[in-house]
Write a protein that holds these residues in place. Structure first.
Motif: not given
Length: 698
Positions: A663-664, A669-671, A686-698
């Motif tokens: 549920a969490y 993930r909606e954000n 834009t940032n390089g194909f090996t770069s880590e993609v960000p996600t939602f804030e905790l």
């Protein structure tokens, strides 16, 4: 071994060779050790000799075990770099064996580069192909030597021991070894002609614990091009020009394919060309060696013996009861190996097959072929009468893991998994820091549709924490009924390499007692193959199946949730729909009958473990999210959790925590601005194909 042979080399050796003069004054005498002056070319010769000779053998003829001081510890790592032999090494050693051989009868030898194996390692007898020098595993010696005691059969060039006598030689050896160590399995690795030899020995000795590994067995000789050479030999010149191209093309496999694979792996083009050129130069430089190994009269004799071996072994197939692994090549120029592999697979009761479509006849001499990995992936390695999936398991080497990861990296690339874990103080963090390093640890979670979450889960934990997650899997990944319609077990090789075990109370006990990190899905196949509209619904048994076992060993239980399947595809045809159609109902019954049944005592939905393939409508890929909850301690609660009610309370707590994690993630993930593949692709462009993609804030 029974005393029937002679030394590998005569007593009047030239200065090129040297004997190891050390001997033990107590216990059984050691075998002769003979090594080449070049340190890269070493052998231990072990022969069967009459009692009157000076050979240092016991009365039974058995090789004495190496002294404990010469052994490595049982925890010796497979991850150390291993130097593999080359075609040049093969030809040079073959030349030495041919030129220095005394022409005596067949005998065993052990290459010293194999080194001392791990404690209680099984015995591996290598039975060579038509060439007979016994060096067909030269590229495999070092890795095999870590987990097997290796003896290779050498058949001198001029020797004309009949096939039936060769069978007796191998029989005497396995009987002697079985008498000395009745609980230790004996592996017969037969290449081409050696495959016929292994089958005949196994058929005549069904009471001995044998494991057969047959590479392009020559049981198909009557349907091969080789048979056509027999009537031509009388009119062909001594140089045998028609025979050599077959041999050479079979040794090199597919050079173009090897070059392409090397470039794809990122190896420099010049290096790839250089290595291939060295192999080709080595082959052309040693044409005379092949001519020495297979002169006209020798080839005539060997082909006649091969014909006899094929006929005898085929007539004995009905008596083969041993566990058998067939390794077949798709580009074998000498034998129709893939068709023969399929025939033997159907004919032998306990047989599995692995196919290498781009390989030639001399499979073990090709780059990229690792016999240890093949044995491990097929689940064929054991040190006792029965396989122990916990104690017999060997962790993946860096090369093995890299191959597993590369074959499945598209899943990680497409789903860009987000991993969250919980520290002991309850803080949620990105990454896997919340997973304890020391076991025993039990991860309990939700099984996505078709188990889509497994690859990112297992590979990320291994990469980031160097933890092998031992998944408790359905037995159909390890055993299947040949009459069933389930896919080839090779489809699950990667899971076995990464430590999966058949789910059972015994294996669960062993994993916890060995302080492993285990993975359990209480919902099993019912969650894996859920119906329409059942995404993220936990379908666990009413009664606890794991709490008391975890508590017995003080294991930490980590509940976790995984979401993202609904962003990958949607079930449009489920089990209920398929069972309404007679054709698909029959297919489901056939699939299910070919697998091991679980939870046969369960009632209701969980008793329905039928195997089927739901119809799934793909979606534009979203993202996978994993959330590992706070570890639940069972240390010190062993007696408390023996109580059925207390155990059930903890079981329900774990189930609640898994649902909470799901549920969490569904909410958070909606954000996530990078939830779909398009937005992630733009970010990486834009940032390089090996770069880590960000996600939602905790």
């Amino acid at each position: 071994m029974a005393a029937t042979g002679a030394p590998l080399f005569p007593a009047n050796l030239s200065p090129l060779f040297r004997r190891n003069a050390t001997s033990s004054s107590v216990g059984k005498p050691k075998p002769k050790q003979i090594s080449f002056s070049n340190s890269s070319r070493r052998f231990t010769a072990s022969t069967e000799q009459p009692p009157t000779t000076t050979s240092r053998f016991s009365g039974s003829g058995r090789l004495e075990k190496r002294e404990e001081a010469e052994r490595v510890t049982a925890t010796r790592s497979e991850n150390s770099a291993v130097e593999r032999g080359s075609l040049k090494d093969y030809f040079e050693r073959s030349k030495e064996l041919v030129s220095r051989s005394d022409g005596g009868p067949p005998r065993w030898f052990t290459p010293l580069e194999c080194g001392p194996p791990l404690t209680n390692s099984p015995l591996l007898l290598f039975l060579p192909g038509i060439i007979g020098v016994g060096l067909g595993l030269i590229k495999q010696h070092q890795r095999l030597g870590k987990i097997f005691e290796i003896w290779c059969l050498h058949i001198p060039v001029v020797d004309q021991t009949p096939f039936t006598e060769l069978v007796k030689i191998v029989e005497r050896t396995i009987r002697s070894e079985n008498h000395h160590s009745p609980n230790r399995p004996i592996y017969l690795v037969g290449e081409s002609f050696g495959g016929c030899l292994a089958l005949a020995v196994a058929a005549l000795n069904p009471d001995i614990d044998l494991v057969l590994i047959l590479a392009n067995p020559a049981t198909s000789f009557c349907r091969s091009h080789l048979q056509q050479l027999i009537p031509l030999l009388d009119i062909m010149p001594d140089q045998l020009p028609l025979n050599l191209p077959y041999m050479l093309s079979s040794m090199t496999g597919d050079p173009l394919r090897m070059m392409i694979e090397s470039v794809v792996k990122g190896l420099p083009f010049q290096q790839t060309i250089g290595e291939l050129s060295q192999d080709l130069v080595a082959i052309s430089s040693y044409l005379s060696v092949l001519a020495d190994i297979l002169p006209k009269e020798t080839l005539r004799w060997k082909l006649q013996m091969l014909k006899s071996a094929s006929a005898v072994s085929n007539s004995l197939l009905h008596g083969v009861k041993a566990l058998t692994l067939i390794i077949s090549s798709g580009k074998d120029q000498l034998l129709p190996s893939q068709e023969e592999g399929e025939r033997l697979f159907r004919a032998l009761p306990k047989c599995e097959i692995r196919k290498f479509n781009n390989s030639g006849h001399f499979l073990f001499l090709e780059d990229g072929i690792d016999l240890v990995t093949i044995i491990k992936a097929a689940g064929f390695y054991r040190r006792r009468k029965y396989i122990d999936y916990v104690s017999d398991y060997m962790p993946p080497t860096p090369t093995e893991f890299e191959k597993v990861y590369d074959e499945n990296k598209w899943i990680n690339a497409v789903t860009s998994p987000v991993m969250l874990s919980t520290l002991e103080d309850g803080k949620i963090v990105k990454g896997l820091a919340g997973i304890p390093s020391e076991g025993p640890v039990l991860l309990v979670g939700y099984h996505m549709l078709l188990g889509l979450e497994l690859v990112p889960l297992v590979t990320k934990i291994f990469l980031e924490r160097n933890i092998i997650l031992r998944g408790m899997a359905h037995p159909m990944m390890f055993v299947r009924n040949k009459q069933g319609a389930f896919p080839d077990l090779s489809a699950f090789d990667a899971f076995r390499i990464m430590g999966a075990v058949p789910v059972s109370a015994t294996n669960f006990y062993k994993l916890m007692s060995s302080k492993s990190h285990a993975l359990l899905y209480p919902g099993g196949m019912r969650e894996l193959l859920h119906r329409k509209g059942e995404e993220y619904k936990l379908m666990w048994p009413e009664q606890s199946e794991f709490v008391r076992m975890a508590a017995r060993f003080g294991a930490k239980i980590i509940p976790f949730g995984a979401v993202g399947e609904d962003d990958i595809g949607k079930v449009v045809v489920d089990y209920d729909d398929l069972m309404k159609i007679p054709y698909f109902k029959g297919e489901i019954e056939r699939l299910t009958n070919g697998t091991v049944k679980l939870r046969t005592d369960a009632n209701g939905e969980l008793a329905n473990q039928d195997v089927h393939y739901p119809g799934i409508l793909p979606k534009f890929p979203g993202r996978f999210y994993y959330y590992f909850g706070k570890p639940i301690e069972t240390e010190g609660r062993k007696h408390e959790l023996r109580d059925k009610d207390k155990s059930h309370e903890l079981y329900l707590e774990v189930k609640y925590e898994v649902a909470r994690c799901i549920a969490y993630l569904k909410e958070k993930r909606e954000n996530d601005p990078y939830r779909n593949l398009l937005s992630r692709s733009i970010y990486q462009a834009t940032n390089g194909f090996t770069s880590e993609v960000p996600t939602f804030e905790l």
